[in-house]
Write a protein that holds these residues in place. Structure first.
Motif, PDB file in Angstrom:
ATOM      1  N   TRP A  47       4.518   5.608   3.929  1.00  0.00           N
ATOM      2  CA  TRP A  47       5.252   6.652   4.665  1.00  0.00           C
ATOM      3  C   TRP A  47       4.810   6.687   6.127  1.00  0.00           C
ATOM      4  N   LYS A  48       3.511   6.636   6.361  1.00  0.00           N
ATOM      5  CA  LYS A  48       2.993   6.678   7.732  1.00  0.00           C
ATOM      6  C   LYS A  48       3.482   5.487   8.533  1.00  0.00           C
ATOM      7  N   ASP A  49       3.502   4.310   7.935  1.00  0.00           N
ATOM      8  CA  ASP A  49       3.951   3.102   8.636  1.00  0.00           C
ATOM      9  C   ASP A  49       5.425   3.212   9.021  1.00  0.00           C
ATOM     10  N   ARG A  50       6.235   3.742   8.133  1.00  0.00           N
ATOM     11  CA  ARG A  50       7.673   3.840   8.427  1.00  0.00           C
ATOM     12  C   ARG A  50       7.961   4.890   9.494  1.00  0.00           C
ATOM     13  N   VAL A  51       7.235   5.986   9.456  1.00  0.00           N
ATOM     14  CA  VAL A  51       7.410   7.005  10.494  1.00  0.00           C
ATOM     15  C   VAL A  51       7.016   6.448  11.856  1.00  0.00           C
ATOM     16  N   ASN A  67       0.849  -1.187   0.000  1.00  0.00           N
ATOM     17  CA  ASN A  67       0.000   0.000   0.000  1.00  0.00           C
ATOM     18  C   ASN A  67       0.889   1.243   0.000  1.00  0.00           C
ATOM     19  N   ILE A  68       1.013   1.887  -1.132  1.00  0.00           N
ATOM     20  CA  ILE A  68       1.887   3.044  -1.261  1.00  0.00           C
ATOM     21  C   ILE A  68       1.400   4.194  -0.397  1.00  0.00           C
ATOM     22  N   GLU A  69       0.085   4.349  -0.281  1.00  0.00           N
ATOM     23  CA  GLU A  69      -0.470   5.485   0.444  1.00  0.00           C
ATOM     24  C   GLU A  69      -0.121   5.454   1.928  1.00  0.00           C
ATOM     25  N   SER A  70      -0.049   4.267   2.510  1.00  0.00           N
ATOM     26  CA  SER A  70       0.228   4.156   3.949  1.00  0.00           C
ATOM     27  C   SER A  70       1.690   3.842   4.252  1.00  0.00           C
TER      28      SER A  70
END
Length: 409
Positions: free
Chosen positions: A7-11, A2-5
């Motif tokens: 960045w949020k998951d990695r942060v 899921n590309i959209e999530s």
């Protein structure tokens, strides 16, 4: 995936781990030293402004400080090595991912600019312009320039050659220094505003087209990410083990000859390894020099002799805490364990190196004290307490347990 999530998951993954380390640091004596330093600084701030000679170029110092803060642009993209293989085919769908990364980095750097500016606010009003409107407008313009720097820096990452990126960074530094100099000279606000407009034109007609002409350089972005992660974890490593962090190596040819004459004559494998690691790892030498310079500035700023002595000892203690990370520097490689040398020599050589460094710092800070003060007794106490810390320098319980296990093996 899921590309959209992504960045949020990695942060979230990073901060879940970082918070655990920050809690350990918060419970340490190192933080108490910082609290004591901040309290003492706040107490003596008014006295420092009254004492500071009018001949000191405050505006120039402000200019250099904020030009550096605006130019450096630390970037967090949360990339990993595997992304060069698995995310590279999805580059066209990652625009929002990298946009969030740039905004995230800009917000954190802007917070640093705001904190530094507000800490220097009383000095700004005392030596630059005694006007709240001018001061907060200046802060607003600095944040605008910070945004321009990040937008421009993101375009600069499209260059593969390091020298090309350095030249562009130097150009940004000139514009940043010009804007900061006008602000801190108390010039009419339309002068620095004109510099901001120049920056905007530079971005529109030069930097923005770079985004279209050049592809992303994933190796450059990964290098930037590893640099930021290493900067955080090498500080954490002073308090606990962080074995997965990569370290950078710098040749430093100008230090090789004097270092080799000292460490090789010691006749010890670990003295050579620890000495080379201190000089070349890109972590410890810079930290050591920065703490000495910061201690000298704080001692110069404090008007009370005993507080100068206390500040020097606090910086000595912080240096001793930071140098503990050097003990684990060799744990990431197997080769030192294969040398036919008893493990107990590692402890002896490590402590000998750290004692030498702390003793040198003690002598330097004592000289700074003698140059900035007329009282002899606090200076005697400083050098006595500093040398006592050198010779009583302890290892942690965990380190001593590792040494004991090495002896039994």
């Amino acid at each position: 995936m899921n590309i959209e999530s992504l960045w949020k998951d990695r942060v979230q993954t990073f901060w879940n781990q970082a918070v655990r380390y920050l809690r350990l640091i918060g419970n340490s004596g190192f933080m108490f030293s910082l609290y004591a330093l901040f309290l003492a600084g706040g107490y003596f701030y008014p006295s420092f402004m009254e004492w500071l000679p009018s001949s000191v170029p405050v505006s120039l110092l402000f200019t250099l400080l904020f030009a550096y803060l605006l130019t450096r642009c630390p970037l967090r993209t949360f990339l990993k090595e595997g992304d060069l293989v698995f995310l590279l085919p999805l580059e066209s769908r990652l625009k929002s991912y990298f946009t969030k990364s740039v905004i995230y980095s800009y917000v954190f750097q802007s917070a640093a600019v705001v904190i530094v500016f507000l800490l220097l606010g009383p000095l700004f009003r005392d030596r630059v312009v005694d006007d709240n409107m001018y001061m907060y407008t200046s802060l607003f313009l600095l944040l605008l320039i910070n945004g321009w720097n990040y937008a421009s820096f993101w375009a600069e990452t499209r260059f593969q050659e390091e020298m090309t990126r350095f030249k562009h960074t130097a150009g940004r530094a000139v514009l940043n220094a010009a804007a900061a100099y006008l602000l801190f000279q108390g010039a009419p606000l339309w002068f620095p505003a004109a510099v901001v407009l120049v920056c905007a034109f530079v971005y529109i007609f030069y930097y923005y087209p770079l985004l279209r002409r050049h592809l992303l350089k994933w190796e450059v972005l990964l290098q930037q990410e590893e640099k930021r992660v290493s900067a955080f974890y090498r500080f954490v490593r002073s308090f606990t083990d962080v074995g997965h962090v990569k370290t950078r190596v710098k040749r430093r040819r100008w230090l090789n000859a004097p270092l080799d004459r000292w460490v090789w004559n010691k006749g010890s494998v670990f003295m050579v390894l620890f000495g080379k690691s201190f000089m070349r790892s890109g972590e410890y030498l810079g930290m050591y020099v920065r703490l000495i310079l910061a201690a000298g500035l704080v001692m110069y700023a404090f008007p009370n002799d005993w507080f100068r002595m206390a500040a020097a000892f606090l910086f000595l203690y912080m240096t001793s805490v930071q140098l503990r990370a050097l003990w684990h520097h060799l744990d990431v490689t197997i080769w030192p364990d294969l040398y036919p040398v008893a493990h107990v020599y590692k402890q002896n050589d490590f402590k000998a190196l750290v004692k030498t460094l702390l003793a040198a710092q003690t002598i330097l800070l004592t000289l700074v004290y003698l140059l900035t003060s007329g009282s002899l007794l606090p200076g005697v106490v400083l050098i006595g307490a500093g040398l006592a810390l050198c010779f009583l320098y302890p290892l942690s319980k965990k380190d001593r347990a590792m040494i004991q296990n090495g002896r039994e093996a």
